[in-house]
Design a protein around this motif. Structure first.
Motif, short mmCIF file in Angstrom:
data_model
loop_
_atom_site.label_atom_id
_atom_site.label_comp_id
_atom_site.label_asym_id
_atom_site.label_seq_id
_atom_site.Cartn_x
_atom_site.Cartn_y
_atom_site.Cartn_z
N ALA A 224 0.93 -1.12 -0.16
CA ALA A 224 0.12 0.05 -0.26
C ALA A 224 0.86 1.09 0.00
CB ALA A 224 -0.63 -0.18 1.22
N ARG A 225 2.04 1.25 0.81
CA ARG A 225 2.96 2.31 0.77
C ARG A 225 3.35 2.66 -0.57
NH1 ARG A 225 4.92 0.12 5.66
NH2 ARG A 225 6.58 -0.50 4.54
N GLY A 226 4.01 1.44 -1.14
CA GLY A 226 4.38 1.57 -2.64
C GLY A 226 3.24 1.99 -3.32
N ALA A 227 2.00 1.66 -3.36
CA ALA A 227 1.02 2.39 -4.21
C ALA A 227 0.92 3.97 -4.19
CB ALA A 227 -0.19 1.60 -4.13
N ALA A 228 0.86 4.34 -2.78
CA ALA A 228 0.80 5.71 -2.47
C ALA A 228 2.14 6.35 -3.08
CB ALA A 228 0.73 5.76 -1.05
N GLY A 229 3.35 5.86 -3.13
CA GLY A 229 4.28 6.41 -3.71
C GLY A 229 4.35 6.78 -5.19
N LEU A 230 3.64 5.66 -5.88
CA LEU A 230 3.44 5.46 -7.19
C LEU A 230 2.46 6.73 -7.56
CD1 LEU A 230 3.60 1.92 -8.28
CD2 LEU A 230 5.30 3.46 -8.43
N ALA A 231 1.50 7.11 -6.70
CA ALA A 231 0.43 8.02 -6.93
C ALA A 231 1.04 9.39 -6.93
CB ALA A 231 -0.54 7.99 -5.76
N TYR A 232 2.26 9.51 -6.03
CA TYR A 232 3.03 10.62 -6.11
C TYR A 232 3.79 10.97 -7.32
CZ TYR A 232 6.66 13.85 -4.78
OH TYR A 232 7.64 15.04 -4.76
N MET A 233 4.33 9.81 -7.76
CA MET A 233 5.11 9.80 -9.01
C MET A 233 4.23 10.32 -10.04
SD MET A 233 6.91 6.74 -10.93
CE MET A 233 5.86 6.00 -11.66
N ASP A 234 3.01 9.85 -10.38
CA ASP A 234 2.06 10.26 -11.09
C ASP A 234 1.79 11.74 -11.22
OD1 ASP A 234 -0.78 11.07 -11.98
OD2 ASP A 234 -0.13 9.13 -13.20
N GLN A 235 1.63 12.27 -10.05
CA GLN A 235 1.54 13.67 -9.75
C GLN A 235 2.79 14.54 -10.38
OE1 GLN A 235 0.84 15.02 -5.60
NE2 GLN A 235 1.86 16.66 -5.96
N ARG A 236 3.85 14.02 -9.82
CA ARG A 236 5.14 14.87 -10.09
C ARG A 236 5.47 14.72 -11.84
NH1 ARG A 236 6.91 18.28 -9.65
NH2 ARG A 236 9.29 17.90 -9.19
N ILE A 237 5.08 13.66 -12.30
CA ILE A 237 5.35 13.48 -13.78
C ILE A 237 4.52 14.63 -14.33
CG2 ILE A 237 4.91 12.11 -15.89
CD1 ILE A 237 5.74 9.57 -14.13
N ARG A 238 3.26 14.76 -14.15
CA ARG A 238 2.46 15.58 -14.77
C ARG A 238 2.64 17.15 -14.58
NH1 ARG A 238 -2.14 13.28 -16.53
NH2 ARG A 238 -2.65 11.22 -15.96
N GLU A 239 3.32 17.25 -13.42
CA GLU A 239 3.94 18.74 -13.19
C GLU A 239 5.16 18.95 -13.98
OE1 GLU A 239 2.67 18.66 -8.47
OE2 GLU A 239 4.54 18.42 -8.95
N LEU A 240 5.87 17.82 -14.31
CA LEU A 240 7.20 18.42 -15.03
C LEU A 240 6.65 18.43 -16.55
CD1 LEU A 240 9.52 15.76 -12.95
CD2 LEU A 240 9.54 18.44 -12.96
N ILE A 241 5.82 17.74 -16.83
CA ILE A 241 5.57 17.74 -18.30
C ILE A 241 4.92 19.21 -18.59
CG2 ILE A 241 3.74 16.95 -20.09
CD1 ILE A 241 3.95 14.31 -18.91
N THR A 242 3.98 19.55 -17.60
CA THR A 242 3.55 20.99 -17.89
C THR A 242 4.68 22.06 -17.94
OG1 THR A 242 1.59 20.26 -16.59
CG2 THR A 242 1.96 22.64 -16.76
N GLU A 243 5.61 21.88 -16.83
CA GLU A 243 6.82 22.70 -16.83
C GLU A 243 7.70 22.92 -17.99
OE1 GLU A 243 8.96 21.86 -13.35
OE2 GLU A 243 7.44 22.24 -11.88
N ARG A 244 7.76 21.59 -18.55
CA ARG A 244 8.73 21.29 -19.76
C ARG A 244 8.14 21.75 -21.12
NH1 ARG A 244 11.44 20.38 -15.79
NH2 ARG A 244 13.01 18.91 -15.46
N ARG A 245 6.74 22.13 -21.06
CA ARG A 245 6.05 22.22 -22.25
C ARG A 245 6.36 23.60 -22.44
NH1 ARG A 245 3.15 18.58 -24.80
NH2 ARG A 245 2.05 16.94 -23.67
N THR A 246 6.61 24.52 -21.33
CA THR A 246 6.69 25.85 -21.40
C THR A 246 8.33 26.49 -21.22
OG1 THR A 246 6.27 26.27 -19.17
CG2 THR A 246 4.30 26.63 -20.56
N ALA A 247 8.82 25.65 -20.44
CA ALA A 247 10.40 25.71 -20.31
C ALA A 247 11.25 24.73 -20.58
CB ALA A 247 10.69 26.46 -18.93
N PRO A 248 11.60 24.35 -21.56
CA PRO A 248 12.35 22.74 -21.87
C PRO A 248 13.81 23.09 -21.42
CG PRO A 248 12.04 24.16 -23.97
CD PRO A 248 11.08 24.75 -23.01
N ARG A 249 14.28 22.02 -20.90
CA ARG A 249 15.70 21.87 -20.38
C ARG A 249 16.32 20.86 -21.23
NH1 ARG A 249 14.78 21.90 -13.72
NH2 ARG A 249 13.53 23.94 -13.59
N ALA A 250 17.67 20.64 -20.98
CA ALA A 250 18.17 19.57 -21.43
C ALA A 250 18.35 18.18 -20.69
CB ALA A 250 19.87 19.86 -21.44
N ASP A 251 16.98 17.68 -20.79
CA ASP A 251 16.93 16.43 -20.03
C ASP A 251 15.83 15.47 -20.91
OD1 ASP A 251 14.17 17.42 -19.61
OD2 ASP A 251 14.83 18.15 -17.73
#
Length: 778
Positions: A224-251
């Motif tokens: 269950a803790r692992g599943a909660a961590g993956l929910a956080y991962m999903d959230q962070r991926i979406r945030e980073l996608i939004t950031e990189r669409r407007t301000a891309p980096r070398a990653d």
């Protein structure tokens, strides 16, 4: 890094599917193997077999479990987990994995709901591209592939090594650690997330939960803790996608966000979340699993650990053997789309079928004595990265992370000891195998202040070298000098090193360096022409002219000159090449040595003049027609204490040296360099029959010329970004490419006779054209 993966390193399963423990009941060449392998003894196809890859028996020893069924009923049907077919042989596994039309990776209602690429199915979001079949999967592969080519991964190596050194620094002074908690989990997480573009504060937050998903029992608090961590991962991926669409980096996330379909349409956020999530999940724990299993094995086999410590470049070859023996992804699954027969067992549309990589990797029809781990075994054909359209795109990155961790341990903690009673295995090994805890002790050592352990840099990706000089060194022996086209310095090398040279025909050969290590611009090799061989030496003799170009990797060193009070060097025939370099080194160090060099006649003994100039009176030449064979009992019986014995030459000579050293109890002082035989399944053909042709790239319209003395893949590499390839021997299937027009000349060991006749695909790493033009789907 697991098999059949469309990810950077390939995670084979859903992020939360394990069998419930309470439910427990206790280069592919499939066509050649279909012809060679007995189809086995089947029970009545309608009668289920008591088979369960999650059972206690299977968990206790998966290799023995599959071997038992391979011997009695190699393909069968089980009632476990809702019913499925299982396979046990390399040929059948490779056939199914390559046939996307008949065996689907996509989700369906067959066998229940959920992730379809494991048995039993489990819950989880749809994962792109692993849960898609071509052509839908292709556009996602084309998005990922450019980020994970050998050249792209080579650029990541300094970053990987920095992380490896930093992480080992964190515990090296303590004298103890848990290898999983302290190294094999945090390193892949840091590398993968750093490469993608996650900030450092996310690395530890995501590393643990991903490992928990693999290692925790289903339904537990830890899961269950692992599943909660993956929910956080999903959230962070979406945030980073939004950031990189407007301000891309070398990653990598920026590159993925900027990518699009062939028609220019961008990928949506949900699609990118699926792709990036799978890259993370696959990259973190599969490499964790492989490294942990290897560390435990080497703790139990100290003689193999010593070999790797003394010959660190042997790790390149050994990595493939560790992958074969300890495949992190043990099995995957497909859904049958149309009635078919596999190994004499009928399968119906809608049936589920298990394809166990662990069983294929231990099939004695392909890997003799598969239960043995042989560090120098050629295991190019292992299926731990899969085969076919879903072969792991991140194989190169997985290997780089594994090597970085192993190099740190072998270099800085060579005397570690695993606490066996503290080992904790995964709850089930049916889908994924690994260790949850590996406690270890070692002599405390000093930190490296974050600097990576220094190593000799090598040409790790195929690099064109130009022939700068050729001279006759003896009857049927030429000395060939190689250098970079611009005359710049080559990587440094030490005595015992060899290079891997790819001939225009596609043949791969190993040659010891025998020149002067002090010359930074030239690598010299000596090549014996063997008309009765498999064609490589004849081809090189015919083509080695000043200005000719060959692609080369290396140097690697499995035969280093270890410190010793004195040396006895024994050379036979062309085996003099690594011995010559060792003698030069001993002479430069002022270490006493004796050299005995034998050959058929004086005129066939290459480099005898150079050896005499260095060794002087310490050299004894023994032409067989004049002096007979060396007197090994006399040479070896009178050795001073601690004299190291170095020998290289024909197999009978080395066998005789080994026997005598064993008789005299000198085996621990003997160092051998064996002539590496090429793979027995190498396709035989006449390289001089190579014809030039043109290749048209259908997607871009470009037309490229492929001369007779260049391989197709070399020409394509210069023109196609993100070209997928791996073994370059025609074994792994990574470079299989659709042929739209023209007749390919097949030189691989993957395609069946029917596929060769149809000519719809080819392996571009070794194949050519039977006419004057090919059109490829590139």
């Amino acid at each position: 890094m697991s098999a059949d993966i469309d990810t950077a390193f390939g995670h084979p399963a859903d992020l939360g599917s394990h069998a419930d423990p309470d439910h427990q009941t206790g280069p592919g060449q499939h066509t050649d193997l279909d012809r060679r392998t007995d189809l086995g003894h089947h029970t009545d196809p309608g009668h289920p077999v008591d088979f369960d890859h999650h059972s206690n028996d299977a968990n206790a020893d998966p290799v023995a479990y599959y071997a038992r069924f391979r011997a009695t009923c190699p393909v069968g049907r089980s009632d476990a987990h809702g019913g499925f077919h299982y396979t046990t042989r390399y040929a059948d596994v490779a056939r199914i994995a390559r046939d996307d039309e008949t065996f689907s990776s996509a989700r369906s209602g067959h066998g229940g709901e959920g992730v379809g690429i494991v048995i039993p199915k489990g819950p989880g979001l749809e994962q792109y591209p692993i849960e898609l079949d071509p052509p839908r999967a292709t556009e996602y592969r084309q998005l990922i592939n450019p980020l994970l080519t050998p050249e792209a991964v080579e650029r990541l190596v300094p970053m990987i090594e920095r992380h490896a050194a930093r992480i080992v620094d964190d515990f090296i002074e303590l004298g103890s650690c848990d290898f999983v908690r302290d190294l094999t989990n945090p390193l892949p997480a840091a590398v993968t997330l750093d490469w993608l573009g996650f900030p450092e504060e996310d690395w530890a937050k995501l590393a643990g939960p991903i490992h928990d998903i693999f290692a925790a029992p289903a339904g537990s608090d830890r899961a269950a803790r692992g599943a909660a961590g993956l929910a956080y991962m999903d959230q962070r991926i979406r945030e980073l996608i939004t950031e990189r669409r407007t301000a891309p980096r070398a990653d990598a996330i920026s590159a993925l966000v900027a990518g699009g379909r062939p028609d220019g349409e961008p990928f949506g956020d949900d699609e990118l979340v699926s792709v990036i999530g799978l890259l993370i999940a696959g990259g973190v724990d599969t490499t964790t699993s492989l490294t942990g299993s290897t560390l435990v094995h080497l703790a139990r086999h100290p003689e193999q650990r010593r070999r790797l410590v003394e010959s660190p470049d042997l790790l390149d070859t050994a990595t493939e053997e560790f992958l074969r023996a300890f495949a992190p992804s043990q099995s995957m699954a497909r859904t049958v789309t149309q009635d078919v027969e596999v190994g004499g067992c009928p399968m119906r549309a809608g049936d589920r079928v298990l394809i166990p990589w662990v069983a294929a990797n231990h099939d004695p029809a392909v890997f003799p004595d598969p239960e043995e781990v042989r560090l120098d075994r050629d295991t190019t054909r292992h299926l731990s990265f899969g085969i076919g359209s879903h072969r792991c795109a991140g194989a190169h990155l997985a290997r780089a992370m594994f090597r970085a961790m192993m190099t740190q341990i072998l270099t800085r903690l060579p005397d570690y000891r695993v606490i066996e009673e503290g080992l904790v295995p995964y709850d089930t090994r049916g889908n994924q195998s690994g260790w949850d805890a590996i406690p270890a002790l070692f002599p405390p050592a000093s930190r490296a202040d974050g600097a990576a352990v220094q190593r000799v840099r090598a040409l790790t990706t195929p690099t064109p070298l130009r022939v700068t000089g050729v001279r006759v060194a003896a009857d049927d022996v030429v000395a060939v000098d190689l250098g970079l086209p611009d005359g710049s310095d080559l990587p440094a090398w030490r005595p015992g090193a060899h290079i891997e040279l790819r001939l225009p025909s596609g043949r791969l050969r190993q040659y010891s360096l025998c020149g002067d290590p002090a010359d930074p611009t030239t690598w010299r090799i000596g090549v014996l022409r063997e008309p009765g061989g498999r064609g490589g030496s004849v081809e090189l003799h015919d083509l080695a002219r000043p200005g000719a170009t060959f692609t080369v990797r290396g140097p690697r060193n499995h035969f280093p000159l270890v410190p010793a009070p004195s040396y006895l060097f024994l050379a036979g025939g062309i085996g003099v090449t690594p011995i010559l370099a060792g003698v030069r080194e001993a002479a430069a160090q002022g270490t006493p040595f004796t050299v005995v060099y034998g050959g058929r006649t004086r005129s066939t003994m290459a480099f005898a003049d150079e050896l005499a100039a260095v060794a002087g009176d310490a050299l004894t030449l023994l032409p067989q027609d004049e002096a007979g064979l060396p007197d090994l009992p006399r040479l070896l019986g009178g050795l001073a204490a601690d004299t190291a014995v170095y020998a290289c030459g024909p197999a009978p000579m080395l066998a005789a040296v080994e026997r005598e050293c064993a008789r005299l109890d000198l085996a621990d002082r003997l160092h051998l360099e064996r002539f590496a035989a090429g793979d027995e399944l190498e396709t035989a053909f006449a390289a001089e029959a190579n014809q030039p042709f043109t290749v048209q790239l259908a997607r871009t319209g470009a037309t490229l010329a492929v001369p007779a003395d260049r391989r197709l893949i070399e020409v394509l590499r210069d023109a196609v970004d993100g070209l997928s390839y791996d073994c370059e021997k025609g074994y792994c299937g990574a470079c299989e490419t659709r042929v739209l027009a023209g007749t390919p000349e097949h030189r691989d060991s993957v395609l069946s006779e029917e596929e060769r006749e149809a000519g719809r695909t080819m392996m571009i790493c070794v194949g050519r054209c039977r006419g004057d033009r090919l059109v490829l789907d590139l």
